[in-house]
Write a protein that holds these residues in place. Structure first.
Motif, PDB file in Angstrom:
ATOM      1  N   ARG A 184       0.841  -1.194   0.000  1.00 19.77           N
ATOM      2  CA  ARG A 184       0.000   0.000   0.000  1.00 19.77           C
ATOM      3  C   ARG A 184       0.880   1.249   0.000  1.00 19.77           C
ATOM      4  N   VAL A 185       0.333   2.298  -0.584  1.00 16.12           N
ATOM      5  CA  VAL A 185       0.996   3.597  -0.562  1.00 16.12           C
ATOM      6  C   VAL A 185       0.005   4.592   0.044  1.00 16.12           C
ATOM      7  N   ARG A 186       0.388   5.160   1.162  1.00 14.03           N
ATOM      8  CA  ARG A 186      -0.470   6.131   1.842  1.00 14.03           C
ATOM      9  C   ARG A 186       0.073   7.524   1.533  1.00 14.03           C
ATOM     10  N   CYS A 187      -0.428   8.106   0.443  1.00  8.56           N
ATOM     11  CA  CYS A 187       0.035   9.434   0.043  1.00  8.56           C
ATOM     12  C   CYS A 187      -0.328  10.463   1.114  1.00  8.56           C
ATOM     13  N   PRO A 188       0.477  11.502   1.264  1.00 10.02           N
ATOM     14  CA  PRO A 188       0.179  12.520   2.270  1.00 10.02           C
ATOM     15  C   PRO A 188      -1.224  13.094   2.080  1.00 10.02           C
ATOM     16  N   GLY A 189      -1.891  13.332   3.193  1.00 12.06           N
ATOM     17  CA  GLY A 189      -3.265  13.812   3.159  1.00 12.06           C
ATOM     18  C   GLY A 189      -4.168  12.821   3.846  1.00 12.06           C
ATOM     19  N   SER A 190      -4.983  13.296   4.744  1.00  8.14           N
ATOM     20  CA  SER A 190      -5.848  12.392   5.509  1.00  8.14           C
ATOM     21  C   SER A 190      -7.289  12.487   5.068  1.00  8.14           C
ATOM     22  N   THR A 191      -7.532  13.018   3.860  1.00  9.88           N
ATOM     23  CA  THR A 191      -8.899  13.197   3.400  1.00  9.88           C
ATOM     24  C   THR A 191      -9.550  11.851   3.091  1.00  9.88           C
ATOM     25  N   ALA A 192     -10.836  11.773   3.398  1.00  5.03           N
ATOM     26  CA  ALA A 192     -11.603  10.556   3.143  1.00  5.03           C
ATOM     27  C   ALA A 192     -12.320  10.644   1.813  1.00  5.03           C
ATOM     28  N   VAL A 193     -12.686   9.487   1.283  1.00  7.52           N
ATOM     29  CA  VAL A 193     -13.443   9.396   0.041  1.00  7.52           C
ATOM     30  C   VAL A 193     -14.606   8.444   0.265  1.00  7.52           C
ATOM     31  N   ARG A 194     -15.371   8.184  -0.802  1.00  8.31           N
ATOM     32  CA  ARG A 194     -16.581   7.381  -0.638  1.00  8.31           C
ATOM     33  C   ARG A 194     -16.268   5.896  -0.437  1.00  8.31           C
ATOM     34  N   PHE A 195     -15.021   5.510  -0.599  1.00 11.67           N
ATOM     35  CA  PHE A 195     -14.639   4.116  -0.366  1.00 11.67           C
ATOM     36  C   PHE A 195     -13.691   4.040   0.822  1.00 11.67           C
ATOM     37  N   ASP A 196     -13.317   2.834   1.206  1.00 19.38           N
ATOM     38  CA  ASP A 196     -12.577   2.620   2.442  1.00 19.38           C
ATOM     39  C   ASP A 196     -11.101   2.996   2.312  1.00 19.38           C
ATOM     40  N   GLN A 197     -10.426   3.134   3.454  1.00 17.79           N
ATOM     41  CA  GLN A 197      -9.041   3.574   3.474  1.00 17.79           C
ATOM     42  C   GLN A 197      -8.116   2.590   2.757  1.00 17.79           C
ATOM     43  N   ALA A 198      -8.387   1.293   2.907  1.00 19.75           N
ATOM     44  CA  ALA A 198      -7.545   0.302   2.230  1.00 19.75           C
ATOM     45  C   ALA A 198      -7.595   0.491   0.724  1.00 19.75           C
ATOM     46  N   ALA A 199      -8.784   0.723   0.179  1.00 22.83           N
ATOM     47  CA  ALA A 199      -8.908   0.949  -1.263  1.00 22.83           C
ATOM     48  C   ALA A 199      -8.172   2.216  -1.680  1.00 22.83           C
ATOM     49  N   SER A 200      -8.193   3.229  -0.816  1.00 20.85           N
ATOM     50  CA  SER A 200      -7.457   4.455  -1.104  1.00 20.85           C
ATOM     51  C   SER A 200      -5.969   4.179  -1.227  1.00 20.85           C
ATOM     52  N   GLU A 201      -5.451   3.314  -0.360  1.00 17.69           N
ATOM     53  CA  GLU A 201      -4.026   3.001  -0.394  1.00 17.69           C
ATOM     54  C   GLU A 201      -3.679   2.042  -1.533  1.00 17.69           C
ATOM     55  N   VAL A 202      -4.667   1.267  -2.000  1.00 10.79           N
ATOM     56  CA  VAL A 202      -4.461   0.459  -3.201  1.00 10.79           C
ATOM     57  C   VAL A 202      -4.334   1.381  -4.417  1.00 10.79           C
ATOM     58  N   GLU A 203      -5.144   2.452  -4.447  1.00 12.53           N
ATOM     59  CA  GLU A 203      -4.955   3.473  -5.485  1.00 12.53           C
ATOM     60  C   GLU A 203      -3.520   3.980  -5.470  1.00 12.53           C
ATOM     61  N   GLY A 204      -3.008   4.217  -4.258  1.00 15.60           N
ATOM     62  CA  GLY A 204      -1.684   4.802  -4.114  1.00 15.60           C
ATOM     63  C   GLY A 204      -0.591   3.974  -4.747  1.00 15.60           C
ATOM     64  N   ILE A 205      -0.732   2.646  -4.723  1.00 13.41           N
ATOM     65  CA  ILE A 205       0.303   1.809  -5.339  1.00 13.41           C
ATOM     66  C   ILE A 205      -0.001   1.485  -6.799  1.00 13.41           C
ATOM     67  N   CYS A 206      -1.282   1.335  -7.148  1.00 16.58           N
ATOM     68  CA  CYS A 206      -1.605   0.867  -8.497  1.00 16.58           C
ATOM     69  C   CYS A 206      -1.575   1.962  -9.547  1.00 16.58           C
ATOM     70  N   ARG A 207      -1.990   3.173  -9.201  1.00 17.98           N
ATOM     71  CA  ARG A 207      -2.048   4.214 -10.237  1.00 17.98           C
ATOM     72  C   ARG A 207      -0.671   4.594 -10.779  1.00 17.98           C
ATOM     73  N   PRO A 208       0.354   4.691  -9.952  1.00 16.41           N
ATOM     74  CA  PRO A 208       1.683   4.948 -10.528  1.00 16.41           C
ATOM     75  C   PRO A 208       2.170   3.823 -11.435  1.00 16.41           C
ATOM     76  N   LEU A 209       1.532   2.634 -11.331  1.00 21.44           N
ATOM     77  CA  LEU A 209       1.887   1.533 -12.220  1.00 21.44           C
ATOM     78  C   LEU A 209       1.705   1.894 -13.685  1.00 21.44           C
ATOM     79  N   TRP A 210       0.759   2.796 -13.975  1.00 17.48           N
ATOM     80  CA  TRP A 210       0.624   3.225 -15.371  1.00 17.48           C
ATOM     81  C   TRP A 210       1.955   3.756 -15.903  1.00 17.48           C
ATOM     82  N   GLY A 211       2.607   4.576 -15.109  1.00 24.87           N
ATOM     83  CA  GLY A 211       3.885   5.121 -15.550  1.00 24.87           C
ATOM     84  C   GLY A 211       4.990   4.088 -15.551  1.00 24.87           C
TER      85      GLY A 211
END
Length: 663
Positions: free
Chosen positions: A48-75
Motif C-alpha cells: 500500500r501507498v499512503r500518500c500525504p493527506g488524511s482526506t476521506a473518500v466514498r470508499f474505504d481507506q484500504a482501497a485508497s491506499e491500493v490506489e496509491g500503489i496501483c495508479r503509478p503503475l501506469w507510468g
C-alpha cells in the motif's frame, strides 16, 4: 529506519519542473521524479501507498491506499515496456505479491459490487500484460493469488455501467497474456456492451443511452485510451476489433486536436481534471497503437501536443505536497474541485500520460521534430457529438458547450459541464460555498436566484440542446429550466475573425416568478503586479485593474462599484476579460459589476474576480439578454496596455437575431 523523502521548502522547485524536456530519455527522467517521492509512503510489505493527506473518500481507506500503489503503475509499466529502468521496480513486485495474498496483513481485500478496487485492477492488468518482469518476479503461489484476486473476484461482481467495464477487460487481458486463469466470456461481453456507448465520429458516451457525457473519459482518461491499448495488445488475435478501435481514434483525432492550445494547455472541462497531464494520454496511445494519422496531422504535431502539454505542467509549481507528491487539485491543492472519489492517491492517474514511453524510440513520434497543429487546423470547428464549437481565434482555445451533464449531480457539476464556455487560458470555477454570488463563482454561467440572492441555480440539465446555424454561422442552442416556471432558451455564438476577442450569449427568459439573474464572464486573476493585492480601479499607465471599482464582498451598495450594462465591467491582469449587454433600450436595464469570487474557486488562479451583469425579472415577464463576452489573453511580447484594444468596439446585434426577437 524511515526512508528520507523529498522536502520542498519556501520557494522550493520540484524536480519535475527542472527536467529539460526534449526527448524520450528526458520524459523517462520526468516520470522518475514522480515515482521517487512515493518511496517513504510505501507500507512495510510494500502493498500500500499512503500518500500525504488524511482526506476521506466514498470508499474505504484500504482501497485508497491500493490506489496509491496501483495508479503509478501506469507510468512504471510504460517505462518498463519501452525498455526503461527504475530503481524501485521491486517495490511494486513485492507490493503486488503481498497485496494479493489473503494471509498477508496488507492484503487488499476482495472487491465487493461496484468496488473502487476494480478501477485499480486496470493498471495492474496492463502492467502484467506489458512488463514481463513483474509476472516473472512472482512465485507460483503468488501468481495464483494474483489470478484469484484479479480475475475471479472481478468477474463475479457487478460494475457501474460506464467506462469501468474497460477495467475488467484489462484485468482479464493481463492474466490472459501470462497464461493465467481468466474469463474470455466476460472479456468479450464487456467489450460488446461498451460498443453500445459508441455514438459515431469516433466519440463514445461515458454510459448508455440517456446520458450525454463526453469529456476526457471519452478520450484520454479511459475509453479511447483503453481501446487503443487493447488494439495494440490484442490486435493480432482480433484484427477486426482492433481495426475498428483504430478507425475511431483516426476519426476523433481531428476533433481532439482542438482541445490543446499553442502553449500546450488542455481546455479544462468536465470531472476528474485533477488527473492533470493525463489529458494528453490519447496522443501517446495513438503512437503506441500505430494508428495512421488523419491528414493534415503529422507525428511532429502529435509529439508537439504531448511535449508542450508536459512542459506547461512543469510550470505549475504549486501542485505538489511539501514531500513532493501530487495533491488533489489542479494548478494548486484544492478540495473544492475534488469529486467524492478523489483520494490522496487518485491524482496518479496522471501517469497515463507516460504511455508515450512504451512507444519505441525509432517511431516517428520520437524521431519527428515538434510541430504546431494550429498551422493546419481550422480556427473554428463544429464538433457534433459532444455538442461543442471549438475556436482558436482570440488567442486561446475555447469550447462553447451545450447539452452535457454528468449522470449524477456531483459537486460543482453545473460548472464542470454546464458552463457556456471553457477556455485554455481562463479555467472554470466551482462553488466553494452555498450562499451569495461570491461563493457560487458563476464564471461563464447565467445564475438565477428566487430568494434575494442567497442561493443560485445555473444551467445543468437540458430539455433540448443542439448544433444549429444562423446566417451560415454555427451556433449552439439549448433550452433549460433553472426553476419550475422559469424557462431559458440560450444561443451561443462563437467569435468571428473580424472581432476575435468577443463571443455572444443570447438568452430568452420567460418566468412565472420573480428572479434575480447574474451573467458572468470568465474569471481572471485578482492580483496586481505591484504587491499582489487585489486589483484597483483600472490604471492605463500600468495596464491593469478593473472597471467599475472592485469593492470586495458584501458591500453591494457603493455607487462606484456599478456601471450601466452597456458600459459593462472588465478586469485586466493576465490579459483582460469583461462583459457588456447589447440589449439596452429593448426590455431590460441590466447593471454591471465585479464579483469578488471566494478564494480557491478557480482551477488555475486561487484569487479571481468575475465581471458580471445583474438584473431582476418580475413575475410574468419575458426578456431577452444579449451578452457580449470579451477575452483577450496575454501573449509573449504583447504590451499589457493593449489588452483592452477591442473593449470599446463590441459586436452588433446580429440581423438574424433581430428577426427571431420579433417572433
Amino acid at each position: 529506519m524511515a526512508t528520507k523523502g523529498l522536502v520542498l521548502g519556501y520557494n522550493g522547485i520540484h524536480p519535475f519542473g527542472q527536467v529539460d524536456l526534449k526527448d524520450r530519455a528526458s520524459v523517462q527522467d520526468l516520470l522518475r521524479t514522480l515515482l521517487d517521492p512515493l518511496e517513504p509512503f510505501f507500507s512495510p510489505q510494500k502493498a500500500r501507498v499512503r500518500c500525504p493527506g488524511s482526506t476521506a473518500v466514498r470508499f474505504d481507506q484500504a482501497a485508497s491506499e491500493v490506489e496509491g500503489i496501483c495508479r503509478p503503475l501506469w507510468g512504471l509499466s510504460c517505462l518498463l515496456a519501452g525498455g526503461g529502468e527504475y530503481r524501485g521496480t521491486q517495490w511494486w513486485i513485492d507490493g503486488i505479491a503481498s497485496g494479493t495474498d489473503p494471509e498477508s496483513p496488507e492484503y487488499w481485500g476482495y472487491p465487493r459490487d461496484n468496488d473502487q478496487r476494480m478501477v485499480e485492477m486496470c493498471p495492474l492488468g496492463y502492467a502484467l500484460a506489458v512488463a514481463p518482469e513483474i509476472w516473472n518476479g512472482l512465485s507460483e503461489k503468488q501468481r495464483g493469488n494474483v489470478e484469484m484476486w484479479l480475475g475471479n473476484s472481478i468477474n463475479e461482481k457487478n460494475m457501474p455501467d460506464t467506462n469501468w467495464l474497460w477495467f475488467r477487460v484489462f484485468a482479464n487481458l493481463g492474466l490472459k497474456k501470462n497464461g493465467g486463469r481468466f474469463s474470455q466470456e466476460r472479456l468479450d461481453g464487456d467489450i460488446k456492451h461498451l460498443d453500445t456507448f459508441y455514438r459515431g465520429g469516433g466519440w463514445s458516451n461515458d454510459g448508455p443511452e440517456g446520458i450525454h457525457q463526453m469529456d476526457y473519459y471519452s478520450s484520454s482518461f479511459a475509453i479511447q485510451f483503453l481501446q487503443l491499448l487493447y488494439a495494440k495488445l490484442a490486435g493480432d488475435e482480433e484484427p477486426e476489433r482492433a481495426g475498428e478501435f483504430k478507425k475511431r481514434a483516426h476519426q476523433i483525432a481531428l476533433d481532439l486536436a482542438h482541445y490543446y492550445d499553442k502553449e500546450g494547455r488542455a481546455i479544462p472541462f468536465g470531472r476528474s481534471v485533477g488527473y492533470r497531464f493525463a489529458m494528453c494520454s490519447f496522443w501517446g496511445a495513438l503512437a503506441y497503437a500505430n494508428v495512421e494519422l488523419p491528414a493534415p496531422l503529422t507525428w511532429g504535431m502529435v509529439k508537439g501536443i504531448v511535449m508542450r502539454h508536459l512542459r506547461w505542467w512543469q510550470t505549475q509549481h504549486n501542485m505538489w505536497s511539501p514531500s513532493g507528491t501530487l495533491t488533489i487539485g489542479y494548478s494548486y491543492p484544492n478540495m473544492y474541485i475534488a469529486e467524492n472519489y478523489n483520494s490522496p492517491g487518485s491524482p496518479y492517474w496522471a501517469c497515463l500520460a507516460f504511455i508515450c514511453l512504451a512507444v519505441p524510440e525509432d517511431h516517428p513520434f520520437w524521431t519527428s521534430k515538434e510541430e504546431d497543429q494550429w498551422s493546419v487546423l481550422p480556427l473554428t470547428k463544429e464538433i457534433p457529438q459532444p455538442k461543442h464549437i471549438a475556436t482558436n481565434i482570440g488567442g486561446h482555445c475555447m469550447l462553447l458547450s451545450s447539452g452535457q451533464a454528468c449522470s449524477y449531480p456531483m459537486k460543482g457539476t453545473h460548472a464542470k459541464y454546464g458552463c457556456f464556455a471553457y477556455s485554455s487560458e481562463y479555467a472554470y470555477s466551482v462553488p466553494p460555498g452555498l450562499f451569495s454570488l461570491e461563493q457560487y463563482a458563476l464564471a461563464s454561467q447565467l445564475g438565477f436566484s428566487d430568494d434575494g440572492g442567497e442561493h443560485w441555480k445555473a444551467r445543468r440539465l437540458f430539455e433540448y440542446a443542439g448544433l444549429e446555424r444562423r446566417a451560415s454561422v454555427p451556433v449552439l442552442v439549448s433550452v433549460w429550466k433553472p426553476f419550475k416556471g422559469v424557462i431559458v432558451r440560450t444561443i451561443l455564438v462563437p467569435p468571428q475573425e473580424e472581432m476575435p476577442n468577443w463571443h455572444l450569449r443570447i438568452h430568452k427568459i420567460k418566468t412565472g416568478r420573480e428572479v434575480m439573474t447574474a451573467d458572468g464572464s470568465f474569471a481572471i486573476m485578482n492580483e496586481n503586479s505591484k504587491n499582489g493585492r487585489y486589483l484597483d480601479l483600472y490604471n492605463e499607465e500600468l495596464g491593469e485593474g478593473t472597471s467599475p471599482l472592485l469593492i470586495g464582498n458584501y458591500d453591494l451598495s457603493t455607487p462606484a462599484a456599478w456601471s450601466a450594462g452597456d458600459a459593462g465591467s472588465f478586469a485586466v491582469s493576465k490579459g483582460a476579460v469583461g462583459i457588456k449587454c447589447l440589449e439596452t433600450g429593448l426590455n431590460t436595464s441590466r447593471r454591471a459589476n465585479l464579483v469578488n469570487a471566494d478564494p480557491n474557486s478557480n482551477l488555475v488562479e486561487s484569487r479571481t474576480t468575475i465581471p458580471t451583469l445583474q438584473h431582476t425579472i418580475r413575475a410574468g415577464e419575458t426578456v431577452w439578454y444579449i451578452s457580449a463576452i470579451y477575452a483577450k489573453p496575454p501573449a509573449e511580447g504583447v504590451d499589457k496596455k493593449s489588452y483592452l484594444d477591442g473593449w470599446n468596439n463590441p459586436p452588433k446585434i446580429p440581423e438574424w437575431l433581430k428577426g427571431e426577437m420579433l417572433v
